[in-house]
Design a protein around this motif. Sequence first.
Motif, PDB file in Angstrom:
ATOM      1  N   ASP A  64       0.833  -1.200   0.000  1.00 12.07           N
ATOM      2  CA  ASP A  64       0.000   0.000   0.000  1.00 12.07           C
ATOM      3  C   ASP A  64       0.870   1.253   0.000  1.00 12.07           C
ATOM      4  N   VAL A  65       1.939   1.215   0.776  1.00  8.39           N
ATOM      5  CA  VAL A  65       2.878   2.341   0.788  1.00  8.39           C
ATOM      6  C   VAL A  65       3.504   2.506  -0.593  1.00  8.39           C
ATOM      7  N   TRP A  66       3.915   1.395  -1.199  1.00  7.14           N
ATOM      8  CA  TRP A  66       4.517   1.452  -2.522  1.00  7.14           C
ATOM      9  C   TRP A  66       3.548   2.054  -3.544  1.00  7.14           C
ATOM     10  N   MET A  67       2.313   1.604  -3.522  1.00  6.48           N
ATOM     11  CA  MET A  67       1.330   2.052  -4.508  1.00  6.48           C
ATOM     12  C   MET A  67       1.002   3.541  -4.375  1.00  6.48           C
ATOM     13  N   ASN A  68       1.055   4.049  -3.156  1.00  4.75           N
ATOM     14  CA  ASN A  68       0.569   5.406  -2.933  1.00  4.75           C
ATOM     15  C   ASN A  68       1.647   6.427  -2.628  1.00  4.75           C
ATOM     16  N   GLU A  69       2.831   5.967  -2.255  1.00  2.12           N
ATOM     17  CA  GLU A  69       3.863   6.915  -1.842  1.00  2.12           C
ATOM     18  C   GLU A  69       5.136   6.803  -2.662  1.00  2.12           C
ATOM     19  N   ARG A  70       5.116   6.069  -3.768  1.00  5.68           N
ATOM     20  CA  ARG A  70       6.358   5.833  -4.504  1.00  5.68           C
ATOM     21  C   ARG A  70       6.902   7.097  -5.157  1.00  5.68           C
ATOM     22  N   SER A  71       6.076   8.119  -5.290  1.00  6.27           N
ATOM     23  CA  SER A  71       6.540   9.351  -5.933  1.00  6.27           C
ATOM     24  C   SER A  71       7.238  10.299  -4.961  1.00  6.27           C
ATOM     25  N   PRO A 110       1.944   1.263 -22.878  1.00 10.77           N
ATOM     26  CA  PRO A 110       1.426   2.442 -22.171  1.00 10.77           C
ATOM     27  C   PRO A 110       1.951   2.518 -20.738  1.00 10.77           C
ATOM     28  N   PHE A 111       2.124   3.753 -20.265  1.00 11.85           N
ATOM     29  CA  PHE A 111       2.696   3.971 -18.939  1.00 11.85           C
ATOM     30  C   PHE A 111       1.888   3.285 -17.840  1.00 11.85           C
ATOM     31  N   ALA A 112       0.565   3.330 -17.939  1.00 11.84           N
ATOM     32  CA  ALA A 112      -0.283   2.710 -16.921  1.00 11.84           C
ATOM     33  C   ALA A 112      -0.029   1.201 -16.850  1.00 11.84           C
ATOM     34  N   ASP A 113       0.164   0.579 -18.013  1.00  8.73           N
ATOM     35  CA  ASP A 113       0.446  -0.856 -18.033  1.00  8.73           C
ATOM     36  C   ASP A 113       1.838  -1.147 -17.488  1.00  8.73           C
ATOM     37  N   GLN A 114       2.794  -0.270 -17.807  1.00 12.09           N
ATOM     38  CA  GLN A 114       4.141  -0.432 -17.264  1.00 12.09           C
ATOM     39  C   GLN A 114       4.110  -0.414 -15.739  1.00 12.09           C
ATOM     40  N   ARG A 115       3.303   0.458 -15.174  1.00  6.80           N
ATOM     41  CA  ARG A 115       3.213   0.549 -13.715  1.00  6.80           C
ATOM     42  C   ARG A 115       2.598  -0.715 -13.145  1.00  6.80           C
ATOM     43  N   LYS A 116       1.612  -1.271 -13.821  1.00  2.07           N
ATOM     44  CA  LYS A 116       1.009  -2.503 -13.326  1.00  2.07           C
ATOM     45  C   LYS A 116       2.004  -3.654 -13.358  1.00  2.07           C
ATOM     46  N   LEU A 117       2.837  -3.690 -14.379  1.00  2.00           N
ATOM     47  CA  LEU A 117       3.861  -4.727 -14.441  1.00  2.00           C
ATOM     48  C   LEU A 117       4.841  -4.595 -13.281  1.00  2.00           C
ATOM     49  N   MET A 118       5.277  -3.376 -13.011  1.00  2.00           N
ATOM     50  CA  MET A 118       6.187  -3.164 -11.893  1.00  2.00           C
ATOM     51  C   MET A 118       5.503  -3.453 -10.563  1.00  2.00           C
ATOM     52  N   ASP A 119       4.253  -3.064 -10.454  1.00  2.00           N
ATOM     53  CA  ASP A 119       3.521  -3.273  -9.201  1.00  2.00           C
ATOM     54  C   ASP A 119       3.396  -4.753  -8.858  1.00  2.00           C
ATOM     55  N   ILE A 120       3.098  -5.574  -9.855  1.00  2.37           N
ATOM     56  CA  ILE A 120       2.916  -6.992  -9.556  1.00  2.37           C
ATOM     57  C   ILE A 120       4.238  -7.635  -9.171  1.00  2.37           C
ATOM     58  N   LEU A 121       5.344  -7.166  -9.741  1.00  2.00           N
ATOM     59  CA  LEU A 121       6.654  -7.684  -9.341  1.00  2.00           C
ATOM     60  C   LEU A 121       6.981  -7.270  -7.909  1.00  2.00           C
ATOM     61  N   VAL A 122       6.664  -6.045  -7.560  1.00  2.00           N
ATOM     62  CA  VAL A 122       6.898  -5.583  -6.188  1.00  2.00           C
ATOM     63  C   VAL A 122       6.044  -6.366  -5.207  1.00  2.00           C
ATOM     64  N   LEU A 123       4.773  -6.584  -5.543  1.00  5.12           N
ATOM     65  CA  LEU A 123       3.891  -7.349  -4.672  1.00  5.12           C
ATOM     66  C   LEU A 123       4.418  -8.769  -4.478  1.00  5.12           C
ATOM     67  N   THR A 124       4.875  -9.394  -5.553  1.00  6.20           N
ATOM     68  CA  THR A 124       5.434 -10.742  -5.451  1.00  6.20           C
ATOM     69  C   THR A 124       6.638 -10.763  -4.523  1.00  6.20           C
ATOM     70  N   ALA A 125       7.523  -9.774  -4.676  1.00  3.08           N
ATOM     71  CA  ALA A 125       8.717  -9.712  -3.836  1.00  3.08           C
ATOM     72  C   ALA A 125       8.354  -9.501  -2.368  1.00  3.08           C
ATOM     73  N   LEU A 126       7.359  -8.674  -2.100  1.00  2.00           N
ATOM     74  CA  LEU A 126       6.970  -8.400  -0.712  1.00  2.00           C
ATOM     75  C   LEU A 126       6.346  -9.625  -0.052  1.00  2.00           C
TER      76      LEU A 126
END
Length: 484
Positions: free
Chosen positions: A180-187, A288-304
């Motif tokens: 949740d922190v990653w999704m909302n505070e990564r910027s 698309p950028f939105a899809d790129q973010r989803k790809l990164m997000d799922i990798l981060v979720l898997t790692a966590l």
Amino acid sequence: MRPYYQLILFVVVAVLSVWFSRHHVFFWDTVQLGAKHAYWYYDNGLTPALLPDEIDSGHPPVFGWYLAACWAPAGGPGLPASHLAMLPFLLLLVWALYRLGNYWLGPAFAYYLLWLAAVDPTLAAQGILVSPDVVLISAFCLGLVGIVEKRSRLLAFGVTMLALISMRGMMVAVALYLFDVWMNERSLGARWWSRQSLFSLLRRSLPFLPGAVLAGGFMLWHWWEKGWIGYHPDSPWASAFGRVGAAGFLKNGALLAWRLLEFGRLAVIFVLGLGVVLWFKPHNRNIPFADQRKLMDILVLTALIALVLAPSFLLYKALHAQRYLLPLYLVLSLGALTFVFHVVQSVRIRHLLFTVMFAALLTGNRWVYPEGIAMGWDSTLAHLPYYGLRETMLNYIQKQGIQPGQVGTAFPEIGPFTYRDLSGQMEGFREKNLQTQTYILYSNVMNDFTDEERAALQSDWEAIHRLESRGVKFILYQKNNPQQ
């Protein structure tokens, strides 16, 4: 078929899975975490108290209390009522999986995640059991929906369920918080420690506060009343919490790798790895950028998820059950699908890769290891013949006039029958002792028979009744010379 028709289909599948398993006895760890806990609360009038040490697993006992509460209006303990108690969580899981598929894959492809989940051996097997892990995985998915859809109430509800179901649920809640922190505070970047960012992090913690208070309150209560958390030296499962050295750590690492590959999951890992490799190809830079973010997000979720679940798996002697990795299994499937539908451009190849994963997981439910190799039978539908064979064998033993107390056996059949079939029968099989007992009940579903014991049974005992179906077997042995 339209997506919402697919959703209705899986609702029907959830209902039918409960209906067809309604007479299945409690199996594997659900004997301890379900039946024994529920019996204690039912017999004590649903008293909100800690369990006795001999059945206290260290987890919040809410699941057992919930089962006991479901038995009360049904007129007492019963298998159909117990299985029906799982239906709300299965339906919640179906809805949450659809929402997650909708977010990561898009509305047209959301149901692909449901198809993979339906045939995943561990999830499918747990789904027909009266299991707290069904509650855990549905709570995890609900919390994840709350994060990606920015619905704080759903997130709070999911995290609270995780905190109440088990200590592993609390660990998964930590992974959700980090995600949740990653999704909302990564910027935030360099502003991470600014007053504004700290205030934002505090605000992000609010949905997790009820679960954190309940988890912390339970552990303090448990420590105050009993002086221990998790396990104590005299508990039946204390040996499982023994720490391993360097060699044990490496062995557990190899076992963890195998857990991620067995039962057909090799195909999921392969597709996910292929998708990551293709992601870095030059022609995929225009995703698309939105899809790129989803790809990164799922990798981060898997790692966590791996980060919070792996340490207990690696550092302790016997915390290696497949069901412990259920959230990771689900996220790996979601990740593989996300890369397939965002990176692979060919529709034909997309469908081919999905078919490979689906077929591999489906056939993974037919894996049966050779005797002598321990297998997580509660994590595969390969155990399904067990119920019918068990009933047939018990009927044979009864017709032969053999008293259950004369029969030695191994987990999961040691102890009073009522903790399996809720029949009220306090008689049951004893723990095996080949030196003193006349009868031994063996099944390849029992992992606690040593190679030496199996060899002794085959050479020195007579198999007086043998049953086998689709890789599952039961054999009743009688000592050749009972007088010795």
